[in-house]
Design a protein around this motif. Structure first.
Motif, short mmCIF file in Angstrom:
data_model
loop_
_atom_site.label_atom_id
_atom_site.label_comp_id
_atom_site.label_asym_id
_atom_site.label_seq_id
_atom_site.Cartn_x
_atom_site.Cartn_y
_atom_site.Cartn_z
N ILE A 39 0.84 -1.20 0.00
CA ILE A 39 0.00 0.00 0.00
C ILE A 39 0.88 1.25 0.00
O ILE A 39 0.58 2.23 -0.69
N ALA A 40 1.97 1.21 0.76
CA ALA A 40 2.88 2.36 0.79
C ALA A 40 3.42 2.64 -0.61
O ALA A 40 3.45 3.79 -1.05
N THR A 41 3.83 1.58 -1.31
CA THR A 41 4.33 1.76 -2.68
C THR A 41 3.25 2.40 -3.54
O THR A 41 3.50 3.34 -4.30
N LEU A 43 0.72 4.26 -2.65
CA LEU A 43 0.46 5.66 -2.28
C LEU A 43 1.60 6.58 -2.69
O LEU A 43 1.37 7.71 -3.11
N VAL A 44 2.84 6.10 -2.56
CA VAL A 44 3.99 6.93 -2.95
C VAL A 44 3.95 7.24 -4.44
O VAL A 44 4.28 8.34 -4.88
N TYR A 45 3.50 6.26 -5.22
CA TYR A 45 3.48 6.45 -6.68
C TYR A 45 2.17 7.01 -7.21
O TYR A 45 2.03 7.25 -8.40
#
Lengths: 210, 638, 100
Positions: A39-41, A43-45
């Motif tokens: 999920i972090a990946t 959201l970062v992208y």
């Protein structure tokens, strides 16, 4: 994966709790980190793709809302299946676990349909409206398909697990004492549902302006 | 060496090696881990020696630049994942159940699986040397040097898949130890009465369970980029290469605490025994260990000070890093406090323990220098970091693990290691280690970068590089001394008593080596240092031996036995030990086949998957404790 | 191996409670989807959806996964993962300027 249990006494473990149940909860905690990183990946992208299709071009809120309801309902089925086996009612267990698995398969069907639909370019009157979206197309494609793909893989493992329990119940060994086995599968299944409860708003509802 | 009895009393009717292949006994698994770890330590050590040969003088061509890159990549990856972690795992496996008064771990087959998965993962990774070249982008594999475009060929794929396999092994082991320590402690052993090594095992295992998924995601994303053309680390698609660094170090920093905390746990066992004093400040030691682990998640970007995250980010991470030095320093002072005023005996385990403290302090000091972001701007990517990391990982972890090996070897094998050879090993290693790595501080401050395969004449780096290489070969000599000691002693060393060191904890209350079932009667624990309290109770009266536990256990015969004298295996109690099984190995093999299949052949991948599934199902339906067939004893029903 | 040892602080709820929980979850999801169509500043939308996510997550965990009724150690093991994961996500978003 049984713990060493020469004596089946409850007091044998330091907590009085079955080791396998502690194991599944530790595993689910660990899975939070796994899905958290995906999920972090995502959201970062988010918003950083250089070319489309973009989320608003492909994500279909009404259709995905239906699949979300399907998965939520499957959790109800799971809970009723567990309630059945703790009562010793194997037929209730079988009914509900089969329903749960079928709802899970339905959810997967929706996912498959969605993936297929996204991957194909869309034409209208011979004109190209949007390109296909695959994992290779852009950042959105890579992150979206990986995140939802791994979730779908977890659902698939869950379905296999539930169907295995269903089949196992016909061997006559699944009694009240086997309720722990169902509990473990249920916890896994609810967790997979919870992950979708997070993915759906984050990817679909927040990520798209109406 | 324990005989394989597995099921009650019945001698194994199979070949000796089948017993090892199917073992689920934590003591055997510990031995397997230990021997494998030492083997990989040698592999990594040889890689280091070739590196040092190449760097001994300027402008040499002992190896090509590409081979050099593979050497330092594999050296780092091997030492971290195939040497230090499995050595720690070896001690977790053998000792922790004994420390907490258990008969085995919570999930014996999962335990066996974690070993086989590690062994096969290690072989898989190293097979790259023979299958087109080893990975060559450093143990941290920064994107996008690891992309298919810049790194065609299978080297990086071996690295990615190998680490995924090893990650599965580590996670399996970690889950096992978390549950074992939470759930299988002897009656009366509350958490605050548990030996510190058990605490550090618990904390380390929780760290692993939380950190490994993050690198799993990073590796999967890289794998997908290489195999399926996704864009996670493709700048042309708008990706950020620094994301790899973030994900890697969010795992990577907790990983270094995973490497050091078990070592610290060993020291906390060795020092009290050889000072004849309880550990100074037990509660503070426990809390510090937890604090280090917890804070370890908040400092990862100190590996990225020169990436350009900005002054705010750098300051936050710098402050966090300096703060971690506090609980670490507290531990050091408590160790010193343990020795202070004690009746100290400098046998080999103690030499390594004290050596650990000295070397780790040096490593910690250079670490705090790195924590200061501006000064790190000069040190980053120089040999100063190489010095720091080896002081903490070798001077720290490896020294402490040797302390543990010398300390527990008698318990594990039933033989004493030679004190003389042990001391020779220690002193040669101490000298060699410092010769190798201390000069690297100077080299770093003089600007020598890391990961260069050679350097020009006239840089002024010649002398220290040569000294370092001489030191490395000295270390090799020390390791040889250890191997000689270990092999000779295992075969015909002096028989070890149950309690050769006048120990404080429960493992010394049972024979050396322990019987399959560990304890005749699970002891009831009333305090910390349970065994010491039993040997030398406050009131000064002689204790009456281990109290049997109450209620429900089939304890047939077997006298409670004292700290002296060897226990024998006859008169063993009527407990069921978990039965041997080959399914853990089958599942590990299936997964490994699948990994090779992902590289070479879809058919092989599918076969691997099928083997894995068959293995998992068979494992699930196999009872953990098989009822004994045949005439021996009554059939015991669960 | 039995599971008859007490994993519970209190007895698990019955099917009727579960049905009520299911209806609540359904209603919450319906509200979420309806809210999607209401125009609002992005900050408000994010806060709203995160809140609902948290509530639904907790309801499933507490009732379906019966954490509310079981011994607290299970929640502890799960919470460790949730808290660290949330902190890491927040830190990364801060580092990337997505928040703060």
């Amino acid at each position: 994966m049984e713990h060493v249990a020469p004596i089946p006494h409850a007091a044998e473990t330091s907590t009085g709790l079955p080791s396998r149940k502690l194991l599944i909860w530790a595993f689910l905690g660990s899975e939070c980190m796994f899905f958290g990183s995906l999920i972090a990946t995502y959201l970062v992208y988010q918003g950083k793709s250089l070319i489309g299709p973009f989320p608003k071009d492909v994500l279909d809120i009404p259709v995905t809302s239906v699949s979300t309801f399907v998965l939520l309902t499957s959790s109800l089925g799971m809970v009723l299946a567990y309630a059945g086996i703790t009562r010793g009612d194997v037929w209730a267990f079988r009914r509900w676990i089969l329903l749960t698995a079928l709802l899970g398969i339905t959810f997967l069907g929706f996912q498959a349909f969605e993936f297929y639909h996204f991957a194909n370019p869309v034409y209208e009157n011979g004109e190209l409206i949007r390109q296909g979206l695959t994992p290779r197309t852009n950042l959105f494609g890579s992150t979206f398909f990986t995140l939802t793909g791994f979730h779908g893989a977890h659902v698939t493992v869950g379905v296999i697990w539930l169907l295995s329990l269903f089949a196992y119940s016909f061997r006559g060994d699944l009694t009240r004492e086997g309720a722990l086995n169902v509990d473990l599968a249920a916890l896994y299944w609810h967790f997979v549902d919870i992950v979708w409860v997070v993915i759906f708003p984050v990817v679909y509802l927040i990520g798209v302006q109406p | 060496m324990t005989t394989v009895t597995g099921v009650r009393g019945r001698r194994a009717a199979y070949k000796w090696w089948w017993g090892w292949v199917t073992t689920v006994d934590h003591k055997r698994i510990g031995v397997l881990y230990g021997v494998s770890a030492i083997a990989f330590l040698l592999v990594g050590g040889i890689e280091a020696l070739v590196i040092r040969l190449q760097l001994a003088r300027p402008e040499q061509g002992v190896v090509s630049p590409d081979t050099y890159n593979q050497l330092f990549t594999m050296h780092g990856t091997t030492m971290i994942f195939l040497a230090i972690m499995p050595l720690s795992a070896s001690l977790f496996n053998f000792i922790v159940p004994l420390l907490i008064g258990a008969r085995d771990v919570a999930f014996p087959r999962l335990n066996a699986f974690s070993y086989w998965m590690f062994a096969m993962g290690g072989v898989f990774l190293n097979s790259s040397w023979f299958l087109g070249g080893a990975p060559n982008a450093g143990w941290f594999g920064y994107a996008n040097l690891t992309s298919k475009a810049y790194n065609p060929g299978f080297g990086i794929d071996f690295w990615v898949l190998g680490l995924l396999l090893l990650g599965i092994a580590s996670l399996a082991a970690a889950f096992n130890f978390v549950i074992t320590i939470i759930n299988l402690r002897a009656p009366g052993m509350t958490f605050m009465r548990m030996p510190v090594f058990a605490w550090m095992t618990l904390v380390t295992s929780i760290l692993m369970v939380l950190a490994f998924p993050v690198i799993t995601v990073a590796l999967v994303e890289l794998l997908f980029d290489r195999k399926f053309g996704t864009n996670f680390f493709v700048p042309a698609a708008g990706a950020d290469l620094v994301l790899w660094q973030h994900l890697f170090w969010i795992f990577g920093h907790p990983e270094v605490y995973i490497l050091i905390l078990p070592a610290m746990g060993v020291i906390s066992e060795v020092l009290p025994t050889f000072s004849r004093k309880p550990l100074f400040g037990y509660p503070v030691m426990v809390i510090s260990g937890i604090a280090i682990a917890f804070m370890g998640f908040s400092v990862w970007a100190h590996h990225m000070f020169t990436v350009g995250l900005g002054p705010v980010a750098n300051s936050v991470f710098a402050l966090g890093t300096m703060t971690i030095a506090v609980p670490t320093g507290v531990k050091v002072f408590n160790w010193i406090g343990t020795m202070w005023g004690g009746s100290v005996r400098f046998q080999t385990p103690m030499l390594f323990a004290v050596g650990f403290i000295a070397m780790f302090i040096i490593g910690g000091l250079s670490g705090v220098m790195h924590a200061i972001a501006p000064s790190d701007a000069q040190q980053q990517d120089t040999y100063f970091v190489v010095a720091h990391l080896h002081y903490v990982l070798f001077g720290g972890s490896i020294f402490a693990l040797f302390a543990g090996i010398y300390y527990w070897f008698p318990k594990i094998t039933g033989r004493m290691l030679s004190e003389k050879l042990g001391k020779v090993h220690f002193w040669i290693m101490l000298v060699g280690f410092n010769l190798t790595f201390f000069p690297m501080h100077f080299l770093g401050l003089e600007g020598m970068p890391r990961r260069i395969y050679t350097y020009s004449q006239g840089q002024g780096w010649d002398l220290w590089n040569m000294v370092s290489t001489v030191g490395a070969f000295t270390m090799a000599l020390a390791i040889l001394m250890f191997l000689l000691n270990a092999v000779r002693s295992w075969r015909k060393g002096e028989q070890a008593p149950d309690d050769p060191w006048d120990g404080r904890t429960l493992e010394w209350s049972i024979p050396s080596p322990p019987p399959t079932y560990n304890f005749i009667a699970i002891p009831t624990v009333h305090s910390r240092d349970a065994f010491w309290e039993q040997k030398y109770p406050q009131g000064g009266e002689i204790s009456t031996g281990i109290r049997g536990d109450a209620g429900g256990r089939h304890i047939a015969g077997g006298t409670a036995h004292t700290a002296l004298g060897q226990g024998k295996e006859e008169g063993h109690p009527g407990v069921h030990m978990p039965s041997p099984s080959y399914w853990p190995l089958v599942v590990a093999a299936g997964i490994t086949l699948g990994a090779y299949g992902l590289l070479y052949s879809l058919l092989l991948a599918v076969t691997g998957l099928a083997v894995t599934l068959v293995g998992i199902y068979s494992w699930s339906f196999e009872p953990a404790v098989k009822q004994p067939k045949g005439k021996l004893g009554k059939d015991k029903k669960e | 191996m039995s599971n008859v040892s007490e994993p519970r602080e209190r007895p698990h709820p019955g099917p009727l409670t579960y049905l009520k929980v299911a209806l609540v979850l359904g209603a919450l999801t319906a509200i979420e989807v309806a809210a999607f169509y209401v125009p609002a500043p992005q900050g408000v939308r994010v806060a709203f959806f995160l809140l609902f996510t948290g509530v639904e997550f907790s309801i499933v965990a507490m009732f379906y996964m019966h954490l509310r009724y079981d011994r607290r150690i299970f929640a502890g093991l799960f919470l460790a993962g949730i808290l660290v994961a949330t902190a890491i996500i927040a830190a990364l978003l801060a580092l990337y300027g997505v928040i703060g």
